[in-house]
Structure formats: C-alpha cells, structure tokens
Design an enzyme around this catalytic site. Structure first.
Site, PDB file in Angstrom:
ATOM      1  CG  HIS A   1     -18.513   8.837   2.997  1.00  0.00           C
ATOM      2  ND1 HIS A   1     -18.110   7.057   2.171  1.00  0.00           N
ATOM      3  CD2 HIS A   1     -19.775   7.913   3.693  1.00  0.00           C
ATOM      4  CE1 HIS A   1     -18.506   6.408   2.348  1.00  0.00           C
ATOM      5  NE2 HIS A   1     -19.259   7.097   3.439  1.00  0.00           N
TER       6      HIS A   1
ATOM      7  CG  LEU B   1      -5.359   7.716  -0.561  1.00  0.00           C
ATOM      8  CD1 LEU B   1      -5.740   9.445  -1.232  1.00  0.00           C
ATOM      9  CD2 LEU B   1      -4.507   7.047  -2.021  1.00  0.00           C
TER      10      LEU B   1
ATOM     11  NE  ARG C   1      -3.600  -0.569   2.488  1.00  0.00           N
ATOM     12  CZ  ARG C   1      -4.938  -0.463   1.970  1.00  0.00           C
ATOM     13  NH1 ARG C   1      -5.178   0.476   1.160  1.00  0.00           N
ATOM     14  NH2 ARG C   1      -5.424  -1.422   2.215  1.00  0.00           N
TER      15      ARG C   1
ATOM     16  CB  THR D   1      -7.565  13.271   8.829  1.00  0.00           C
ATOM     17  OG1 THR D   1      -8.590  13.034   8.844  1.00  0.00           O
ATOM     18  CG2 THR D   1      -7.818  15.278   8.802  1.00  0.00           C
TER      19      THR D   1
END
Ligand code: GAR
Length: 208
Positions: free
Chosen positions: A109, A93, A65, A141
């Site tokens: 979202h 992320l 990742r 964040t």
C-alpha cells in the site's frame, strides 16, 4: 520453487518487479499465476508475454461481494500458491476469501500505514504537511489496507512536491521492498505468529 499467485487490477508494475526478482534469483520463487478482477488490466499482457498463466475473475459478474470472494478464492486455490500477493488489487476482500489464506496473503500500500488506507494517499500526505510519504508491505487481515506490517519505505516530501511526482518516487521504493518481503516469507524468515510477524524470530525493527 514456491509458487506465488499475484492479484492485480491494473498496470502491474509491482508484479513485474516481483517477476524480475524471480528471474534474477533475488527472489527464490516463481509466479505461477496472475489473476485480475479486470480483463483490461495492463499487467495481464505482461504476464502472458512471459508465459505466465493468467485468469480474470470479473467482480462485475457476481451479484454480491461474497459471491465474488468465493469465486476468486476458488480460482486462487486452483493455482495452488504458497503465498498470495496483492499487487495493486483494488477490491476489498471479505472473510470468504481471507479465511482460505490466513498468514499467506500480502499486500502493498502506498502510504506509511496506519496512515492513509484507501485512495489518494500521496495527496493526503502532502495536504497534511507530512515530511514523509512511503509504502508498506503487510500481511492482510480483515480491514482495508490493514494487517501486521512487514516492511516500510519512507520517501521525503519536498516543499514543492506534488502527488504524481511523489507517487513515482514511492513506486520505485515499492519495487524494491515488495520482492524483499516476499523473499523473507518464502525463505521462512518471517513468522506470522498469529498476526505479529517476526523476522528471524525477533520483533521487526521500528519503521516509518
Ligand atoms: C501501487 O502503488 C500499490 O501500492 C497500490 O496500487 C499501485 C499499483 O501499481 N495499491 C493500493 O493502493 C492498495 N490499496 P502497479 O499496478 O503498477 O503495481
């Protein structure tokens, strides 16, 4: 004009809404680049049809990742954005990406966050007997679908509602609140303020 880099994983209807707002002048910005983690994302074709630069950074090609996060950050930095806009970007992320874009990374979202981060948001709202579903635009964040909210839109849930119908109605609301939040950012009306966004120097009105 301030440059936006839009990250997508699929259909890209929010990216298209941002593009329309740029073209109509409702949004004082331009989409400089559209980047997807999936080569088959439908929104890439839309972007190319509008002569917008596109790129694919396939998450499947990186061993970890973190390697993906680094590669994606490098490609986004190369596009030199004022704001990075996540529009149906379906990868989590990590810090190797986030650290580059503190205060200039937004997400949308399809729920009234902090309710229902993750997937199947509309079904979960219906199953819980909620009276409203909705969508949230927020600065991103660390956490999944987390970070200081900027604007929310609410949509009533009817007695015989189903997730697909609710999703379609909420999506229309997404297409109006996302360009608005981005416009606030690029015109300097939002103050990230270390994670408590202000609008014109005042706390954001209570929403949800
Ligand atoms: C939108 O409903 C967006 O809110 C959601 O994915 C959809 C993308 O549609 N995002 C998330 O669930 C993020 N966790 P689009 O590709 O047509 O814009």
């Amino acid at each position: 004009l301030p440059r936006l880099t839009v990250l997508i994983s699929g259909r890209g209807s929010n990216m298209e809404a941002l593009l329309s707002a740029c073209n109509s002048g409702a949004l004082s910005a331009e989409i400089g680049c559209v980047i997807s983690n999936r080569a088959d994302a439908g929104g890439l074709k839309t972007a190319r049809d509008h002569d917008i630069e596109t790129a694919v950074v396939p998450h499947t090609e990186f061993p970890t990742r973190d390697d993906f996060d680094r590669a994606l950050a490098a490609r986004v930095l190369q596009s030199d954005p004022e704001l990075v806009v996540l529009a149906g970007f379906m990868r989590i992320l990590g810090v190797s990406f986030l650290d580059h874009f503190d205060g200039r990374l937004m997400n949308i979202h399809p729920s009234l966050l902090p309710k229902y981060p993750g997937l199947n948001t509309h079904q979960r709202a219906i199953d819980n007997g909620d009276r409203h579903g909705g969508a949230t635009v927020h600065y991103t964040t660390g956490e999944l679908d987390g970070g200081p909210p900027i604007i929310q839109a609410r949509e009533p849930i009817g007695p015989d509602d189903n997730a697909d119908a609710l999703a379609a109605r909420v999506l229309r609301l997404e297409h109006s609140i996302y360009p608005l939040a981005v416009q606030w950012h690029v015109t300097g009306r939002l103050d990230y303020n270390g994670g408590e966004p202000l609008l014109d120097g005042e706390p954001l009105p209570e929403t949800g």
